[in-house]
Write an enzyme that holds these catalytic residues in place. Sequence first.
Site, short mmCIF file in Angstrom:
data_model
loop_
_atom_site.label_atom_id
_atom_site.label_comp_id
_atom_site.label_asym_id
_atom_site.label_seq_id
_atom_site.Cartn_x
_atom_site.Cartn_y
_atom_site.Cartn_z
N LYS A 158 0.83 -1.20 0.00
CA LYS A 158 0.00 0.00 0.00
C LYS A 158 0.87 1.26 0.00
O LYS A 158 0.69 2.16 -0.82
CB LYS A 158 -0.93 0.01 1.23
CG LYS A 158 -1.90 1.16 1.21
CD LYS A 158 -2.75 1.22 2.45
CE LYS A 158 -2.14 2.16 3.44
NZ LYS A 158 -2.94 2.43 4.62
N ASP A 193 -6.57 0.69 0.59
CA ASP A 193 -6.71 1.06 2.00
C ASP A 193 -8.11 0.63 2.45
O ASP A 193 -8.81 -0.07 1.72
CB ASP A 193 -6.46 2.57 2.19
CG ASP A 193 -7.65 3.38 1.73
OD1 ASP A 193 -8.48 2.86 0.94
OD2 ASP A 193 -7.79 4.53 2.16
#
Length: 222
Positions: A128, A147
Amino acid sequence: MKRPKTAAERKERIAQILERLEAMYPDATCALLHHSPWELLVATILSAQCTDKRVNEVTPGLFAKYPTPTDFAAVSPEVLANDIRSTGFFNNKAKSIVGAARRVVGDFGGKVPRTMDEMLTIPGAARKTANVVLGTAYGIASGIVVDTHVQRISARLDLTKQIDPVKIESDLVKIIPQDRWIKFSHQIILHGRALCVARTPKCRECDLNSLCYAKDKTAIIP
Ligand code: SF4
């Protein structure tokens, strides 16, 4: 709405979702303040379990105190932890940031690297974080940021049935054109904050409504 049955119908639905997201959030971008890939990497590590607003309150003073990766590499995690206390989980974040600085200085000549494989060798940078930095700081579409908002909304829009972020990303990159990977994440994150919130999404105001068959929709607009 009726679920698409054929590959062509599914493709058309994705195209419409992307078109409407673009109309809803044309200027979507990363909300974390930064002036360099390194600053974005630090801000992204700080943003775990913390709001972007809080991170943006902390980083200007932090980058004034430690202007370069070399400055972060020279500080002890214990000292840095005090500087970032208000972002929460400060001991772990301080260890990650100092570790990241030492790696960037020691192995990458003081510059944040530009590939996913290299990014994943940096302490505190999982996929991420790496996707945020590569996409936003360098404009490199290496993957899709997953996310909590992307996780939730991808499920609501039936873009994936997975719950693991890496598997969700793997599903998304198959159906979202690569030239939309970076902006798609920014747009979905904004959508998750504005309308498609975790509890009681504001479906009446949502332009994706006629394309969405989420079980927890709060209004159906044909
Ligand atoms: S219709 Fe509701 S659940 Fe579906 S994307 Fe819009 S806000 Fe989210």
